[in-house]
Design a protein around this motif. Sequence first.
Motif, PDB file in Angstrom:
ATOM      1  N   ASP A  93      39.312 -20.093  39.089  1.00 47.13           N
ATOM      2  CA  ASP A  93      40.590 -19.711  38.478  1.00 47.13           C
ATOM      3  C   ASP A  93      40.444 -19.527  36.973  1.00 47.13           C
ATOM      4  OD1 ASP A  93      41.782 -19.832  40.891  1.00 47.13           O
ATOM      5  OD2 ASP A  93      43.047 -21.564  40.486  1.00 47.13           O
ATOM      6  N   GLU A  94      41.065 -18.466  36.450  1.00 46.57           N
ATOM      7  CA  GLU A  94      41.075 -18.273  35.001  1.00 46.57           C
ATOM      8  C   GLU A  94      42.008 -19.281  34.339  1.00 46.57           C
ATOM      9  OE1 GLU A  94      41.951 -14.263  33.991  1.00 46.57           O
ATOM     10  OE2 GLU A  94      40.197 -13.435  35.039  1.00 46.57           O
ATOM     11  N   GLU A  95      43.115 -19.596  34.995  1.00 49.12           N
ATOM     12  CA  GLU A  95      44.058 -20.565  34.445  1.00 49.12           C
ATOM     13  C   GLU A  95      43.813 -21.921  35.097  1.00 49.12           C
ATOM     14  OE1 GLU A  95      47.969 -19.017  34.967  1.00 49.12           O
ATOM     15  OE2 GLU A  95      47.744 -17.523  33.389  1.00 49.12           O
ATOM     16  N   LEU A  96      42.744 -22.565  34.676  1.00 49.17           N
ATOM     17  CA  LEU A  96      42.346 -23.843  35.233  1.00 49.17           C
ATOM     18  C   LEU A  96      43.225 -24.959  34.677  1.00 49.17           C
ATOM     19  CD1 LEU A  96      40.030 -24.758  37.154  1.00 49.17           C
ATOM     20  CD2 LEU A  96      38.764 -25.426  35.117  1.00 49.17           C
ATOM     21  N   PHE A  97      43.558 -25.923  35.515  1.00 50.75           N
ATOM     22  CA  PHE A  97      44.352 -27.074  35.079  1.00 50.75           C
ATOM     23  C   PHE A  97      43.512 -27.940  34.136  1.00 50.75           C
ATOM     24  CE2 PHE A  97      45.791 -31.535  36.093  1.00 50.75           C
ATOM     25  CZ  PHE A  97      46.956 -31.462  35.358  1.00 50.75           C
ATOM     26  N   LYS A  98      44.044 -28.192  32.940  1.00 51.75           N
ATOM     27  CA  LYS A  98      43.328 -28.981  31.934  1.00 51.75           C
ATOM     28  C   LYS A  98      44.205 -30.110  31.416  1.00 51.75           C
ATOM     29  CE  LYS A  98      40.543 -25.039  30.372  1.00 51.75           C
ATOM     30  NZ  LYS A  98      40.160 -24.174  29.222  1.00 51.75           N
ATOM     31  N   VAL A  99      43.564 -31.204  31.027  1.00 48.00           N
ATOM     32  CA  VAL A  99      44.251 -32.369  30.477  1.00 48.00           C
ATOM     33  C   VAL A  99      43.683 -32.653  29.086  1.00 48.00           C
ATOM     34  CG1 VAL A  99      44.770 -34.823  30.787  1.00 48.00           C
ATOM     35  CG2 VAL A  99      44.614 -33.320  32.782  1.00 48.00           C
ATOM     36  N   GLU A 105      40.185 -32.117  24.813  1.00 45.18           N
ATOM     37  CA  GLU A 105      40.162 -31.874  26.252  1.00 45.18           C
ATOM     38  C   GLU A 105      39.381 -32.966  26.963  1.00 45.18           C
ATOM     39  OE1 GLU A 105      38.866 -28.512  29.588  1.00 45.18           O
ATOM     40  OE2 GLU A 105      38.763 -28.020  27.446  1.00 45.18           O
ATOM     41  N   ALA A 106      39.969 -33.504  28.048  1.00 43.54           N
ATOM     42  CA  ALA A 106      39.332 -34.563  28.835  1.00 43.54           C
ATOM     43  C   ALA A 106      38.540 -33.945  29.972  1.00 43.54           C
ATOM     44  CB  ALA A 106      40.388 -35.515  29.371  1.00 43.54           C
ATOM     45  N   GLU A 107      37.370 -34.499  30.219  1.00 40.17           N
ATOM     46  CA  GLU A 107      36.523 -33.991  31.297  1.00 40.17           C
ATOM     47  C   GLU A 107      36.939 -34.595  32.632  1.00 40.17           C
ATOM     48  OE1 GLU A 107      31.790 -33.892  32.628  1.00 40.17           O
ATOM     49  OE2 GLU A 107      32.399 -34.868  30.754  1.00 40.17           O
ATOM     50  N   ASN A 108      37.073 -33.735  33.644  1.00 37.18           N
ATOM     51  CA  ASN A 108      37.456 -34.197  34.972  1.00 37.18           C
ATOM     52  C   ASN A 108      36.244 -34.783  35.672  1.00 37.18           C
ATOM     53  OD1 ASN A 108      38.619 -34.678  37.439  1.00 37.18           O
ATOM     54  ND2 ASN A 108      38.943 -32.535  37.972  1.00 37.18           N
ATOM     55  N   ASN A 125      34.292 -24.561  46.157  1.00 39.90           N
ATOM     56  CA  ASN A 125      34.834 -24.046  44.903  1.00 39.90           C
ATOM     57  C   ASN A 125      36.209 -24.635  44.602  1.00 39.90           C
ATOM     58  OD1 ASN A 125      36.226 -22.785  46.950  1.00 39.90           O
ATOM     59  ND2 ASN A 125      36.380 -20.820  45.932  1.00 39.90           N
ATOM     60  N   ALA A 126      36.636 -25.655  45.364  1.00 40.01           N
ATOM     61  CA  ALA A 126      37.965 -26.254  45.192  1.00 40.01           C
ATOM     62  C   ALA A 126      37.857 -27.576  44.440  1.00 40.01           C
ATOM     63  CB  ALA A 126      38.625 -26.480  46.547  1.00 40.01           C
ATOM     64  N   ILE A 127      38.729 -27.754  43.448  1.00 39.44           N
ATOM     65  CA  ILE A 127      38.737 -28.986  42.666  1.00 39.44           C
ATOM     66  C   ILE A 127      39.577 -30.035  43.382  1.00 39.44           C
ATOM     67  CG2 ILE A 127      39.457 -30.004  40.473  1.00 39.44           C
ATOM     68  CD1 ILE A 127      38.849 -27.377  39.146  1.00 39.44           C
ATOM     69  N   SER A 128      39.161 -31.282  43.309  1.00 41.34           N
ATOM     70  CA  SER A 128      39.879 -32.366  43.972  1.00 41.34           C
ATOM     71  C   SER A 128      41.307 -32.481  43.447  1.00 41.34           C
ATOM     72  CB  SER A 128      39.136 -33.690  43.740  1.00 41.34           C
ATOM     73  OG  SER A 128      39.913 -34.779  44.164  1.00 41.34           O
ATOM     74  N   SER A 129      42.188 -32.958  44.311  1.00 41.49           N
ATOM     75  CA  SER A 129      43.590 -33.134  43.914  1.00 41.49           C
ATOM     76  C   SER A 129      43.771 -34.313  42.960  1.00 41.49           C
ATOM     77  CB  SER A 129      44.465 -33.341  45.144  1.00 41.49           C
ATOM     78  OG  SER A 129      44.029 -34.484  45.854  1.00 41.49           O
ATOM     79  N   LEU A 130      42.735 -35.119  42.754  1.00 44.95           N
ATOM     80  CA  LEU A 130      42.783 -36.233  41.817  1.00 44.95           C
ATOM     81  C   LEU A 130      41.965 -35.875  40.579  1.00 44.95           C
ATOM     82  CD1 LEU A 130      43.386 -39.154  40.949  1.00 44.95           C
ATOM     83  CD2 LEU A 130      41.362 -39.852  42.232  1.00 44.95           C
ATOM     84  N   PHE A 131      42.654 -35.709  39.440  1.00 39.88           N
ATOM     85  CA  PHE A 131      41.980 -35.471  38.157  1.00 39.88           C
ATOM     86  C   PHE A 131      41.749 -36.834  37.513  1.00 39.88           C
ATOM     87  CE2 PHE A 131      41.392 -34.686  33.750  1.00 39.88           C
ATOM     88  CZ  PHE A 131      40.981 -33.373  33.586  1.00 39.88           C
TER      89      PHE A 131
END
Length: 379
Positions: A93-99, A105-108, A125-131
């Motif tokens: 995704d170009e619009e990746l969820f970031k914290v 920026e925090a690393e997931n 290619n799917a990121i976990s639902s827990l960041f």
Amino acid sequence: MKKILFVLISLAAIIFVSCKKEDEEPTKTVKIENWPDNVKGIQIISGYRYTDLKQADTKEVAAPSDNITIHVFAADVESESDTYAFYGNLTTDEELFKVFVNGEEAENKSGVVQSGYGGERLDTNAISSLFTANVTCNADTLEISFENAPRGIAFDEIRLSDETIYSYFDVSGLGEHVKAQLYDVQANKSRTFLKQVIPGGLYYVYKNSQVELELWPETWYELNGSKVYADGVELTDTNGGDLFDCEFDGNRTSGQLIKITGSGADLINVSDFINTTLTSTSIIKKNDSDPDISSVTIYLSGQDYDGSDRKTASINVDENELIGQWYMSRTDKCELSYLKSDGVWNSLNLDKNNDGSYELRLWMENAKSYYTVKLAKSK
């Protein structure tokens, strides 16, 4: 004397206040101004203390340590087709969820969703639902902000990160009450269970492997003969019985997705069996040297067996009662089973004949072969 007493009281007060300050637990102010979409909760962990947040807020939290773990939990997402699972954003995704924490920026650390089991673990290619982020914060304020939002992901978006040698089967489009399993068929016809990319119906297999698809109904249902399709092309059933079987040759391309749809199952009419007492009308033994049996009585109750999805059955052979379980796999077929003395289940098929009679092959522990028992309703 009064002066001495006043001094002592003052000293005690100072000591009391000093002790109280030392006993107070360190805190930090957590500041979240904008709550992102599709996030159901944030947890702040510092040392042995944790705080759960459910909305944007400025809140003082216990923070005995400057080493802080931040968990961001993604919300469950539903879709029109009910084939969506929630796994955050895809890594593509170009619009990746970031914290961000205090502007950085925090690393997931939770990584991507993995597929497979045992010795084989493959990244998707799917990121976990827990960041999950681990940060060090020496400041008194912990300001958390976000960029973009996690989102729901469809089955046909999820892929193994290295898919050059794999293809996929999606069985999530099958009808209700129909179960599926896919097998990798070897040259010697032995079968190996295929692994799922994610639970719910997306499987992966080597693109050159021969694949067998097997469909069967849930307990108390039977397949209703509805057609089954692969990418819209009707499949031919090679089983012809209570199951549906079909094979696919190994000529797929890398990353190819085959969608299996159709099929259906109907609830079985149990009226001919449930709460029924059946009494033997004839008993024929296969082996003449086996002991004689004079009577067999079966009662099929409507009571659940030990909390399972099956019902309780009572099988009386010459007044020796065996307690077991039963369910229906077809409108005219009842599956009976009972525990033998060695702890192994003994399975029996109770069929209803065209003339209205019932028949089963009864296997007894003290016999070399089976008894053919015909029964009639006695209720």
